[in-house]
Design an enzyme around this catalytic site. Structure first.
Site, PDB file in Angstrom:
ATOM      1  N   TRP A 101     -25.678   2.698  68.100  1.00 51.52           N
ATOM      2  CA  TRP A 101     -24.644   1.842  68.692  1.00 51.52           C
ATOM      3  C   TRP A 101     -23.291   2.521  68.694  1.00 51.52           C
ATOM      4  O   TRP A 101     -22.500   2.344  69.630  1.00 51.52           O
ATOM      5  CB  TRP A 101     -24.607   0.475  68.014  1.00 51.52           C
ATOM      6  CG  TRP A 101     -25.844  -0.290  68.349  1.00 51.52           C
ATOM      7  CD1 TRP A 101     -26.853  -0.663  67.507  1.00 51.52           C
ATOM      8  CD2 TRP A 101     -26.265  -0.698  69.661  1.00 51.52           C
ATOM      9  NE1 TRP A 101     -27.860  -1.286  68.200  1.00 51.52           N
ATOM     10  CE2 TRP A 101     -27.524  -1.322  69.521  1.00 51.52           C
ATOM     11  CE3 TRP A 101     -25.706  -0.603  70.936  1.00 51.52           C
ATOM     12  CZ2 TRP A 101     -28.227  -1.844  70.614  1.00 51.52           C
ATOM     13  CZ3 TRP A 101     -26.394  -1.119  72.026  1.00 51.52           C
ATOM     14  CH2 TRP A 101     -27.634  -1.738  71.855  1.00 51.52           C
ATOM     15  N   ASP A 170     -17.305  -2.693  65.427  1.00 52.14           N
ATOM     16  CA  ASP A 170     -18.441  -3.398  66.010  1.00 52.14           C
ATOM     17  C   ASP A 170     -19.223  -4.021  64.850  1.00 52.14           C
ATOM     18  O   ASP A 170     -19.916  -3.325  64.123  1.00 52.14           O
ATOM     19  CB  ASP A 170     -19.315  -2.408  66.787  1.00 52.14           C
ATOM     20  CG  ASP A 170     -20.575  -3.064  67.348  1.00 52.14           C
ATOM     21  OD1 ASP A 170     -20.799  -4.262  67.109  1.00 52.14           O
ATOM     22  OD2 ASP A 170     -21.349  -2.346  68.034  1.00 52.14           O
ATOM     23  N   LYS A 194     -27.071 -12.502  66.500  1.00 50.71           N
ATOM     24  CA  LYS A 194     -27.669 -12.231  65.187  1.00 50.71           C
ATOM     25  C   LYS A 194     -27.196 -13.297  64.186  1.00 50.71           C
ATOM     26  O   LYS A 194     -27.911 -14.251  63.934  1.00 50.71           O
ATOM     27  CB  LYS A 194     -27.309 -10.825  64.680  1.00 50.71           C
ATOM     28  CG  LYS A 194     -27.995  -9.712  65.491  1.00 50.71           C
ATOM     29  CD  LYS A 194     -27.006  -9.023  66.344  1.00 50.71           C
ATOM     30  CE  LYS A 194     -27.419  -7.676  66.882  1.00 50.71           C
ATOM     31  NZ  LYS A 194     -28.685  -7.554  67.571  1.00 50.71           N
TER      32      LYS A 194
HETATM   33  N1  PMP Z   1     -23.719  -3.169  68.715  1.00 52.82           N
HETATM   34  C1  PMP Z   1     -24.661  -3.471  67.800  1.00 52.82           C
HETATM   35  C2  PMP Z   1     -24.412  -3.131  66.364  1.00 52.82           C
HETATM   36  C3  PMP Z   1     -25.855  -4.084  68.207  1.00 52.82           C
HETATM   37  O1  PMP Z   1     -26.798  -4.391  67.315  1.00 52.82           O
HETATM   38  C4  PMP Z   1     -26.042  -4.369  69.579  1.00 52.82           C
HETATM   39  C5  PMP Z   1     -27.336  -4.964  70.077  1.00 52.82           C
HETATM   40  N2  PMP Z   1     -27.643  -6.148  69.615  1.00 52.82           N
HETATM   41  C6  PMP Z   1     -25.031  -4.061  70.483  1.00 52.82           C
HETATM   42  C7  PMP Z   1     -23.888  -3.450  70.011  1.00 52.82           C
HETATM   43  C8  PMP Z   1     -25.165  -4.377  71.936  1.00 52.82           C
HETATM   44  O2  PMP Z   1     -25.059  -5.736  72.101  1.00 52.82           O
HETATM   45  P1  PMP Z   1     -25.223  -6.504  73.484  1.00 52.82           P
HETATM   46  O3  PMP Z   1     -26.668  -6.386  73.858  1.00 52.82           O
HETATM   47  O4  PMP Z   1     -24.828  -7.892  73.126  1.00 52.82           O
HETATM   48  O5  PMP Z   1     -24.335  -5.875  74.451  1.00 52.82           O
END
Ligand code: PMP
Length: 359
Positions: A101, A170, A194
């Site tokens: 991520w 994040d 989550k």
């Molecule tokens: N950052 C983290 C730490 C994640 O776990 C995720 C995926 N759940 C994301 C970013 C991307 O999130 P989204 O699918 O809501 O864009």
């Protein structure tokens, strides 16, 4: 048989919250309407969003000089919004790279700014958090970005980085899992799916002085100021997700707040890691030490040929969504706030039994 859902997200929600949603689904508080059917500008939804924000502020002890924004587009949208709002062309930004991520955030930021990687754990397959003492910070960064919990790799920061420039995090997969000093941050963001609620909503907690500096060409919807000025009601917000998140915030308060969550999460994580470490090598975790995630526990069986049988048996025992991310393989047990202790106890009992039968 009770089903325990170990999905990494969208993920398990508190059962009490789901039951309340069910009870209120067709008639919210005597209004005769479902929350899904209400005007986002009517008195009912005004109450829902106002309470959701107030409850989140109470749970996280958010200081008054921060705005809470209920946005859309997931954490992915934030990967772009952050540089578009906080830099001008040619600016430099600092990023820590601790996994999948972080990497995605970095790639998006590179479209708009000069990205300096202050530290990376890629050399050991993203299995640790680099020691802060060795970080190569740039002299003129507009901000420092990191991901506090790498959902795929199972690496969690055991500390909040020091920073002279606005710290951006994040927190998609570990927000609300323990008490947090919000004042250390310039901006915290998290996808809801989550520890917050259903997918479709993203929360940003932003210090007020960082609002209002977006590039001139930024689309209205991607400017933090648009949403801050309109109290997250510039356009139609993800109203049902905000409603469910609001119930989750009340559930957190009812259950002892973030101190209680921290204890609950530490207990659960210790159970799973002890089961792995105590298996005599039958199970193995790629991450060791203090940066093992309390939320996402990736682990491998000693023989990958047993993976399919492990998963099949787990499903039969009501333990679902344990398959690891395709980039890591093996298993991953996501044990967010709403995962009850009984679910983790059932998992470790199953793991011990499976190892006994195949050891
Ligand atoms: N950052 C983290 C730490 C994640 O776990 C995720 C995926 N759940 C994301 C970013 C991307 O999130 P989204 O699918 O809501 O864009």
């Amino acid at each position: 048989m009770t089903t325990y859902n170990f999905s990494s997200g969208p993920a398990v929600l508190p059962r009490d919250v789901l039951l309340q949603v069910q009870q209120e689904l067709t008639d919210w508080h005597g209004s005769g309407m479902s929350v899904m059917e209400m005007s986002h500008r009517g008195p009912e939804f005004t109450q829902i969003i106002t309470e959701a924000e107030a409850d989140l502020r109470a749970v996280l002890a958010i200081p008054a000089n921060y705005k809470v924004l209920f946005l859309q587009g997931g954490a992915h949208f934030q990967f772009g919004m952050i540089p578009l709002n906080l830099t001008q062309p040619g600016d430099t930004v600092d990023y820590v790279n601790t996994g999948s991520w972080s990497k995605t955030a970095i790639k998006e930021a590179q479209r708009y700014a000069n990205v300096n990687i202050v530290a990376s754990s890629e050399d050991r397959n993203f299995s640790y958090v680099p020691d802060e003492a060795g970080w190569q910070r740039s002299a003129n960064a507009k901000y420092l970005h990191y991901c506090s919990n790498e959902t795929i790799g199972g690496v969690e920061f055991p500390f909040i980085p020091q920073s002279d420039v606005p710290l951006i995090c994040d927190m998609s997969s570990n927000i609300l899992s323990q008490p947090l000093d919000v004042s250390r941050y310039g901006l915290i963001y998290a996808g809801a799916q989550k520890n917050i609620g259903p997918s479709g909503m993203t929360i940003a907690i932003i210090r007020e002085d960082l609002i209002g500096h977006a590039r001139a060409e930024v689309p209205t919807m991607l400017n933090y100021k648009t949403h801050a000025d309109a109290s997250s009601l510039y356009n139609t917000p993800p109203s049902f997700a905000i409603y469910v998140a609001g119930l989750v915030f009340k559930w957190l308060q009812k259950n002892g707040g973030l101190d209680a969550m921290a204890r609950h999460n530490a207990t659960k994580a210790a159970l799973v890691y002890d089961a792995i470490d105590g298996s005599g090598g039958f199970y193995r975790a790629p991450v060791s030490g203090a940066c093992r995630s309390r939320m996402n526990v990736p682990f491998w069986l000693k023989d990958a040929a047993l993976d399919a049988e492990f998963l099949q048996g787990a499903e039969a025992a009501g333990l679902v969504q344990l398959k690891g991310h395709r980039s890591v393989g093996g298993m991953r047990a996501s044990i967010y706030n709403a995962m009850p202790l009984e679910g983790v106890q059932a998992l470790v009992a199953y793991m011990a039994d499976f190892a006994r039968r195949h050891g």
